[in-house]
Enzyme design. Structure first.
Site, short mmCIF file in Angstrom:
data_model
loop_
_atom_site.label_atom_id
_atom_site.label_comp_id
_atom_site.label_asym_id
_atom_site.label_seq_id
_atom_site.Cartn_x
_atom_site.Cartn_y
_atom_site.Cartn_z
N ASP A 42 -3.54 -18.95 -5.59
CA ASP A 42 -4.05 -17.81 -4.82
C ASP A 42 -3.23 -17.56 -3.57
O ASP A 42 -3.02 -16.42 -3.18
CB ASP A 42 -5.51 -18.05 -4.43
CG ASP A 42 -6.41 -17.83 -5.63
OD1 ASP A 42 -5.86 -17.71 -6.75
OD2 ASP A 42 -7.63 -17.76 -5.45
N TYR A 45 -0.18 -15.69 -4.52
CA TYR A 45 -0.54 -14.32 -4.86
C TYR A 45 -0.84 -13.52 -3.59
O TYR A 45 -0.35 -12.40 -3.41
CB TYR A 45 -1.76 -14.34 -5.79
CG TYR A 45 -2.28 -12.98 -6.15
CD1 TYR A 45 -1.71 -12.25 -7.18
CD2 TYR A 45 -3.35 -12.42 -5.45
CE1 TYR A 45 -2.19 -10.99 -7.50
CE2 TYR A 45 -3.83 -11.17 -5.76
CZ TYR A 45 -3.25 -10.45 -6.79
OH TYR A 45 -3.72 -9.21 -7.10
N ASP A 46 -1.60 -14.13 -2.68
CA ASP A 46 -1.92 -13.47 -1.41
C ASP A 46 -0.66 -13.12 -0.64
O ASP A 46 -0.59 -12.08 0.02
CB ASP A 46 -2.80 -14.37 -0.54
CG ASP A 46 -4.24 -14.34 -1.02
OD1 ASP A 46 -4.55 -13.49 -1.89
OD2 ASP A 46 -5.03 -15.17 -0.55
N LYS A 125 -26.88 10.34 -7.31
CA LYS A 125 -25.53 10.28 -7.86
C LYS A 125 -25.11 8.82 -7.82
O LYS A 125 -24.93 8.22 -6.76
CB LYS A 125 -24.57 11.14 -7.03
CG LYS A 125 -23.17 11.15 -7.61
CD LYS A 125 -22.33 12.24 -6.94
CE LYS A 125 -21.04 12.46 -7.69
NZ LYS A 125 -20.17 11.28 -7.72
N LYS A 320 -23.11 15.24 -1.39
CA LYS A 320 -22.65 13.90 -1.03
C LYS A 320 -23.24 13.44 0.29
O LYS A 320 -23.46 14.24 1.20
CB LYS A 320 -21.12 13.89 -0.91
CG LYS A 320 -20.38 14.35 -2.16
CD LYS A 320 -20.47 13.36 -3.29
CE LYS A 320 -19.51 12.23 -3.16
NZ LYS A 320 -18.16 12.49 -3.66
N CYS A 425 15.84 19.06 9.21
CA CYS A 425 15.38 18.12 8.20
C CYS A 425 15.80 16.70 8.59
O CYS A 425 16.97 16.46 8.88
CB CYS A 425 15.98 18.49 6.85
SG CYS A 425 15.70 17.24 5.58
N CYS A 428 18.61 15.61 5.80
CA CYS A 428 19.94 16.23 5.65
C CYS A 428 20.34 17.07 6.85
O CYS A 428 21.41 17.66 6.85
CB CYS A 428 19.98 17.07 4.37
SG CYS A 428 19.01 18.58 4.51
N CYS A 447 12.66 22.33 4.42
CA CYS A 447 14.07 22.06 4.62
C CYS A 447 14.82 23.11 3.83
O CYS A 447 14.51 23.35 2.66
CB CYS A 447 14.38 20.66 4.11
SG CYS A 447 16.11 20.42 3.71
#
Ligand code: IVH
Length: 568
Positions: A42, A45-46, A125, A320, A425, A428, A447
């Site tokens: 672990d 992985y961490d 919901k 919601k 930009c 460029c 751009c």
């Protein structure tokens, strides 16, 4: 693994590293989740995940669509068979406040030309993931995820392990597709996570992700070991109607053995809002997570008259619950140059946990948005502009992208200066033009370098080879950037001349006989592309996937299309 310190990485190295980490973490997720055979401890992985997060925090514009920080668990989608939904699985339009809810009722009434509002149902919901269960002659024969609404994944074996889902039902129509939500109870989720943690395994961030991970396991035994549940809220294909109303139809489903989360009827908006407030007040006490209240016109004949707008029904809406908010600081504003040259500012935030995820960057859309001016010209955030160093309120609700909804002016430092949107930009150095486009008073800064701008050229090429366009295996953003810099691929046609560089390519680090042969073969496989994909792949502004598909269906071939264009 490259060990270069994150703060020493160039942008290019960071992009390559994020790509490598995404692939690596996905591989370990798969080993862990679907094979139950992790190769890493672990801690190891961490370390991968932490490195990924640190690079993303430093380069928010490089955050990948498949970033491990936004994905939990493995999604072995390609392993499941596909199921075409006989009746598409739609999504719902959202209402965010009482005003939106009132507007929904008024609109429905107006559309139907009624003197009073029609009866409307209200139900919780459920914050889970939708599934469609197909019964033929009373037998559960197939179960699928929603997928893109038209086509989902065949997860029949996994759904069979859910106790709430009956394998056989009596007295149902010969063909019955029950639609509903697969979810995990809050307590079961906490218990499962505690178990995972004790076993030194990775935990899930919320019940919804955990339910999604469990349902998409390749091994149904693993699904069976996860405490999944099901609520019915509708139906798909039917050989005969269940009843005349939404309410009676779902009651019938309940009688057939499918659990319901509770449904009520209201005569008007006021009653709907009273039900909404009741459900909201009881939210915490519920055993499962809900994220709003769904309103549906009750009479099915009226639903039919109302029909659909694009992907959601006109007869339903999801009201919601208000989103979670947190404060953090705006550490910087970076500019991203897209495929069409649009300059998109991205806010870099001090990482903050909100609405179930850690947010490190947030789109700031355009110069007006930063100034505090909305798309309609009116003020947003009370007209307050955004400055680097500001303390900001970040909001994230469900599947909505995180947003900065307020600036705490009392915390603004004296030296904080107004943000200057670049006039050239950043890639460029071409002049930036604010284009006048119909309906958008020149809010988009572009751009003017066109394909001379490396950012635009590379983004166009990446778009061309992407999965939804030409779908060339082995050609991703990393390779495109590499080949672009080498000067081998400057425009789409060059991809089909890549074989000219076969020997040089083979000599490069990271390539071998096998990978180069594979890459050239997948390019060859696209020499006669599907017209729609090709057209979409060209990345012409305003020609998205849908429009390209419509044109392709109309003209069928490039030759016919070209002919028609010439004749105009
Ligand atoms: S009705 C045609 N009712 O929310 C309308 N959906 O945001 C189909 N959901 O994809 C959906 N609870 O997965 C409906 N009581 C409920 C629901 C519900 C959760 C999900 C559903 C849908 C999503 C849309």
């Amino acid at each position: 693994m490259s060990d270069k310190a994150v703060d020493k990485l160039s942008e290019k190295e960071a992009a390559a590293e994020l790509e490598r980490l995404a692939a690596e973490i996905a591989r370990h997720d798969k080993l862990y989740y679907t094979k139950d055979a992790p190769e890493l401890t672990d801690a190891e992985y961490d370390k991968l995940r932490k490195r990924n997060t640190a690079i993303e925090a430093r380069f928010p514009t490089l955050v990948r669509e498949d970033s491990p920080s936004t994905n939990v668990g493995a999604a072995p989608a390609e392993k499941f068979g596909k199921v075409r939904h006989a009746v598409p699985m739609l999504s719902l339009d959202n209402a965010f406040d009482a005003e939106d809810a009132n507007a929904f009722v008024a609109k429905v009434q107006r559309f139907l030309n009624l003197d009073t509002p029609p009866i409307i149902t209200a139900e919780p919901k459920i914050d889970g993931l939708s599934a469609s269960l197909r019964y033929e002659n009373g037998k559960f024969v197939q179960g699928a995820t929603r997928g893109d609404g038209r086509e989902g994944e065949d997860v029949t074996a996994n759904l069979r392990t859910i106790a709430d889902i009956p394998h056989a039902i009596k007295g149902a129509p010969a063909v019955l597709e029950v639609r509903g939500e697969v979810y995990m109870e809050k307590a079961a989720f906490a218990k499962m996570n505690a178990g995972l943690e004790a076993a030194g395994k990775q935990t899930y961030v919320n019940p919804r992700n955990s339910a999604a991970g469990a349902l998409r396991q390749l091994d149904p035994k693993i699904t069976a070991s996860r405490p999944l549940r099901f609520f019915a809220h509708g139906w798909g294909e039917l050989s005969e109607p269940l009843a005349e109303t939404q309410y009676d139809s779902v009651q019938r489903l309940e009688k057939l053995g499918f659990p319901l989360a509770g449904i009520k009827r209201a005569k008007n908006a006021e009653e709907l809002l009273a039900i909404y407030n009741g459900i909201l007040a009881g939210r915490e006490k519920l055993a499962y997570e809900i994220d709003g209240v769904v309103y549906k016109v009750d009479m099915l004949s009226l639903q039919q008259r109302l029909g659909f707008v694009s992907r959601s029904p006109r007869w339903a809406i999801a009201h919601k619950f208000a989103a979670e908010q947190q404060t953090t600081t705006l550490d910087g504003i970076d500019i991203q140059v897209g495929r069409t040259g649009a300059l998109t500012p991205v806010g870099r935030l001090k990482p903050v946990f909100v609405g179930g995820v850690t947010v490190t960057n947030v789109t700031l859309h355009n110069a007006d948005y930063i100034r505090g001016v909305g798309a309609d010209g009116g003020p947003i955030r009370g007209g307050k502009d955004l400055r680097v160093g500001d303390t900001v309120v970040v909001q994230r609700a469900g599947d909505v992208i995180p947003q900065i909804v307020d600036v705490l002016l009392e915390k603004r430092t004296k030296g904080a200066r107004k943000y200057q949107f670049p006039e050239r930009c950043p890639v460029c150095d071409s002049h930036v033009a604010r284009e006048l486009e119909p309906g958008e008073e020149g809010v988009i800064a572009r751009c003017t370098g066109g394909l001379n701008c490396p950012a635009q050229a590379v983004e166009r090429l990446i778009h061309f080879v992407a999965r939804r366009a030409m779908d060339i295996d082995g050609l991703g953003s990393k390779q495109i950037e590499e080949f672009y810099e080498l000067g081998w691929v400057k425009e789409p046609a060059d991809i089909f001349r890549l074989a000219d560089h076969r020997d040089e390519l083979m000599a490069r680090e990271g390539y071998g006989e096998k990978s180069v042969t594979g890459l050239l073969a997948s390019i060859d496989a696209r020499r006669e592309p599907e017209f729609g994909r090709f057209l979409f792949g060209l990345g012409i502004r305003d020609i998205g996937e849908t429009t390209a598909g419509v044109i392709a269906r109309r003209f069928e071939s490039w030759a016919a299309f070209e002919e028609a264009v010439k004749r105009r």
